[in-house]
Design a protein around this motif. Sequence first.
Motif, PDB file in Angstrom:
ATOM      1  N   ASP A 195       0.842  -1.196   0.000  1.00 28.37           N
ATOM      2  CA  ASP A 195       0.000   0.000   0.000  1.00 28.37           C
ATOM      3  C   ASP A 195       0.884   1.256   0.000  1.00 28.37           C
ATOM      4  N   GLY A 196       1.914   1.251   0.829  1.00 32.03           N
ATOM      5  CA  GLY A 196       2.819   2.402   0.916  1.00 32.03           C
ATOM      6  C   GLY A 196       3.550   2.649  -0.400  1.00 32.03           C
ATOM      7  N   ILE A 197       4.056   1.572  -0.999  1.00 29.26           N
ATOM      8  CA  ILE A 197       4.797   1.727  -2.262  1.00 29.26           C
ATOM      9  C   ILE A 197       3.858   2.233  -3.353  1.00 29.26           C
ATOM     10  N   LEU A 198       2.648   1.669  -3.369  1.00 27.92           N
ATOM     11  CA  LEU A 198       1.692   2.073  -4.410  1.00 27.92           C
ATOM     12  C   LEU A 198       1.255   3.523  -4.232  1.00 27.92           C
ATOM     13  N   ARG A 199       0.938   3.908  -2.996  1.00 22.62           N
ATOM     14  CA  ARG A 199       0.502   5.301  -2.791  1.00 22.62           C
ATOM     15  C   ARG A 199       1.620   6.279  -3.132  1.00 22.62           C
ATOM     16  N   ALA A 200       2.873   5.907  -2.823  1.00 23.36           N
ATOM     17  CA  ALA A 200       3.985   6.827  -3.086  1.00 23.36           C
ATOM     18  C   ALA A 200       4.301   6.919  -4.578  1.00 23.36           C
ATOM     19  N   THR A 201       4.121   5.813  -5.307  1.00 23.51           N
ATOM     20  CA  THR A 201       4.650   5.790  -6.682  1.00 23.51           C
ATOM     21  C   THR A 201       3.620   5.517  -7.766  1.00 23.51           C
ATOM     22  N   ASN A 202       2.539   4.827  -7.435  1.00 30.03           N
ATOM     23  CA  ASN A 202       1.554   4.369  -8.428  1.00 30.03           C
ATOM     24  C   ASN A 202       2.187   3.531  -9.539  1.00 30.03           C
ATOM     25  N   ARG A 203       3.270   2.810  -9.219  1.00 23.54           N
ATOM     26  CA  ARG A 203       3.912   1.924 -10.201  1.00 23.54           C
ATOM     27  C   ARG A 203       3.108   0.630 -10.387  1.00 23.54           C
ATOM     28  N   LEU A 204       3.179   0.050 -11.564  1.00 24.25           N
ATOM     29  CA  LEU A 204       2.543  -1.242 -11.830  1.00 24.25           C
ATOM     30  C   LEU A 204       3.440  -2.368 -11.307  1.00 24.25           C
ATOM     31  N   PHE A 205       2.870  -3.249 -10.499  1.00 21.82           N
ATOM     32  CA  PHE A 205       3.642  -4.385  -9.989  1.00 21.82           C
ATOM     33  C   PHE A 205       3.713  -5.523 -11.005  1.00 21.82           C
ATOM     34  N   ALA A 206       2.605  -5.731 -11.751  1.00 20.00           N
ATOM     35  CA  ALA A 206       2.540  -6.880 -12.667  1.00 20.00           C
ATOM     36  C   ALA A 206       3.719  -6.833 -13.631  1.00 20.00           C
ATOM     37  N   GLY A 207       4.442  -7.949 -13.697  1.00 18.32           N
ATOM     38  CA  GLY A 207       5.563  -8.048 -14.633  1.00 18.32           C
ATOM     39  C   GLY A 207       6.850  -7.420 -14.129  1.00 18.32           C
ATOM     40  N   SER A 208       6.813  -6.744 -12.974  1.00 14.49           N
ATOM     41  CA  SER A 208       8.038  -6.119 -12.470  1.00 14.49           C
ATOM     42  C   SER A 208       8.861  -7.139 -11.678  1.00 14.49           C
ATOM     43  N   THR A 209      10.126  -6.829 -11.488  1.00 15.40           N
ATOM     44  CA  THR A 209      10.969  -7.679 -10.633  1.00 15.40           C
ATOM     45  C   THR A 209      11.083  -7.007  -9.276  1.00 15.40           C
ATOM     46  N   PHE A 210      10.558  -7.701  -8.262  1.00 13.22           N
ATOM     47  CA  PHE A 210      10.452  -7.133  -6.917  1.00 13.22           C
ATOM     48  C   PHE A 210      11.410  -7.907  -6.011  1.00 13.22           C
ATOM     49  N   VAL A 211      12.325  -7.201  -5.393  1.00  7.41           N
ATOM     50  CA  VAL A 211      13.336  -7.863  -4.561  1.00  7.41           C
ATOM     51  C   VAL A 211      13.024  -7.612  -3.084  1.00  7.41           C
ATOM     52  N   VAL A 212      12.794  -8.688  -2.343  1.00  8.46           N
ATOM     53  CA  VAL A 212      12.533  -8.594  -0.901  1.00  8.46           C
ATOM     54  C   VAL A 212      13.806  -8.997  -0.168  1.00  8.46           C
ATOM     55  N   ALA A 231       4.103  -9.597  -9.522  1.00 10.95           N
ATOM     56  CA  ALA A 231       5.541  -9.329  -9.640  1.00 10.95           C
ATOM     57  C   ALA A 231       6.327 -10.635  -9.669  1.00 10.95           C
ATOM     58  N   ASN A 232       7.486 -10.589 -10.319  1.00 11.24           N
ATOM     59  CA  ASN A 232       8.454 -11.686 -10.208  1.00 11.24           C
ATOM     60  C   ASN A 232       9.280 -11.403  -8.964  1.00 11.24           C
ATOM     61  N   VAL A 233       9.125 -12.244  -7.951  1.00 13.44           N
ATOM     62  CA  VAL A 233       9.725 -11.902  -6.655  1.00 13.44           C
ATOM     63  C   VAL A 233      11.041 -12.659  -6.446  1.00 13.44           C
ATOM     64  N   ILE A 234      12.057 -11.909  -6.059  1.00 15.52           N
ATOM     65  CA  ILE A 234      13.358 -12.497  -5.689  1.00 15.52           C
ATOM     66  C   ILE A 234      13.578 -12.207  -4.209  1.00 15.52           C
ATOM     67  N   VAL A 235      14.080 -13.206  -3.481  1.00 16.03           N
ATOM     68  CA  VAL A 235      14.339 -13.031  -2.042  1.00 16.03           C
ATOM     69  C   VAL A 235      15.845 -13.084  -1.802  1.00 16.03           C
ATOM     70  N   THR A 236      16.340 -12.210  -0.914  1.00 15.44           N
ATOM     71  CA  THR A 236      17.726 -12.351  -0.439  1.00 15.44           C
ATOM     72  C   THR A 236      17.680 -12.675   1.046  1.00 15.44           C
ATOM     73  N   GLU A 237      18.595 -13.483   1.503  1.00 17.82           N
ATOM     74  CA  GLU A 237      18.627 -13.917   2.909  1.00 17.82           C
ATOM     75  C   GLU A 237      20.061 -14.187   3.346  1.00 17.82           C
ATOM     76  N   VAL A 238      20.283 -14.214   4.674  1.00 17.93           N
ATOM     77  CA  VAL A 238      21.567 -14.653   5.215  1.00 17.93           C
ATOM     78  C   VAL A 238      21.398 -15.952   6.011  1.00 17.93           C
TER      79      VAL A 238
END
Length: 418
Positions: A195-212, A231-238
């Motif tokens: 919600d925060g990202i969308l309200r700040a940017t109004n970017r389209l998530f569909a088809g984007s690469t989203f890194v968590v 979104a195509n989601v990529i996760v980074t972890e330790v």
Amino acid sequence: MDYHIKDIGLSGKGKKRIEWAELDMPVLRRVNANFAKHRPLKGTRLAACLHVTTETANLVITLKAGGADVVVCASNPLSTQDDVAASLVKDFKIPVFAIKGEDNKTYYRHLNAVLDRKPNITMDDGADLVSLVHSGRKDLAQYVMGSTEETTTGVIRLKAMAVNKVLKFPVIAVNDASTKHFFDNRYGTGQSTLDGILRATNRLFAGSTFVVLGYGWCGKGVAMRARGLGANVIVTEVDPLKALEAVMDGFRVMPMADPSKIGDIFCTVTGNLNVVRKEHFLRMKDGALVCNSGHFNVELDLVGLKGASKGKKVVRDFVEEYTLKNGRKVCVLGEGRLINLASAEGHPASVMDMSFANQALAADFLVKKGKSLNNQVYTVPEEIDKEIARLKLASLGMKIDTLTAEQKKYLASWEMGT
Ligand code: ADE
């Protein structure tokens, strides 16, 4: 009444919004009714350092109904809802020290103002009050019977204090209740971050690469919801276990050096510092968005980013565009502070209902049992946690099964095998 807020004239809008949130907080409403009847917090001075939102308003109104003398400050300089602060002061006579966008000096002035009341209970989201009582305001520890802590980051700080044997009173880790972190951290952060990202940017998530970045309870929620929007989601972890969990949940997992080149949107939820660094910013695609939904604004190395940049400008509310020396642009959202509260309204009331029922009942528990506790970090008693889950289910109109006598006996026995 002493207070420091933006504008008391905003109270009308704030009151309506507080009432709107209350509709979705049935468990807290029950606690409120019970508190109003029995006044378990009577005579207790309680200082709450929380995000000043409509949901928090309902919590502090409940604490006051329970007889507590409550005072509130913000747990983040950018999360205060000024209309809510105004209504708490005007309509509910609760002193508030919080202004959205306050600078660091004012933030600490507000923390000190609530501590000036010599609280018997402190309620933290990030452990800033407890930390201050153990550093600049050590004289106040004698008045504090105990504290409650809302968030993972705060619990980590407090456990470090307990291990180092410096903690001067018991703390209830509300975050660690199942009815808190399974729901608030996962579904709350998942929804409110997007919600925060969308309200700040109004970017389209569909088809984007989203890194968590980070696959704790918050990261799981953010990844799940970003996938839900296509979104195509990529996760980074330790942590190898969390990384494995992300893999089996169907996400790609890689070290940040790789997705830094291909991500469209990056979101940190690790609770650690400098997770996105200069070397990552320098690899990013033109127009990449970077934000944080962890408690403190330490996860993005903004000093490193500034050093790698020719300049920056505000291009929308809560969006700062940095022009890198390599010519590419990177946008940082909400100054790297938790984006769900900076540009949106935080978690929805329905999920804060359980978190804040835990808070209210933890305060009650401290009053009743605080004297018998050691200077340690405690979890919320299981019977409180389970009762909150039962009440929440009932409020949703859901019924569940109960064990038969035969099943109970089976679970308590060891003789029966194949
Ligand atoms: N933390 C996350 N969301 C919140 C909310 N709506 N109110 C208070 N604290 C929060």
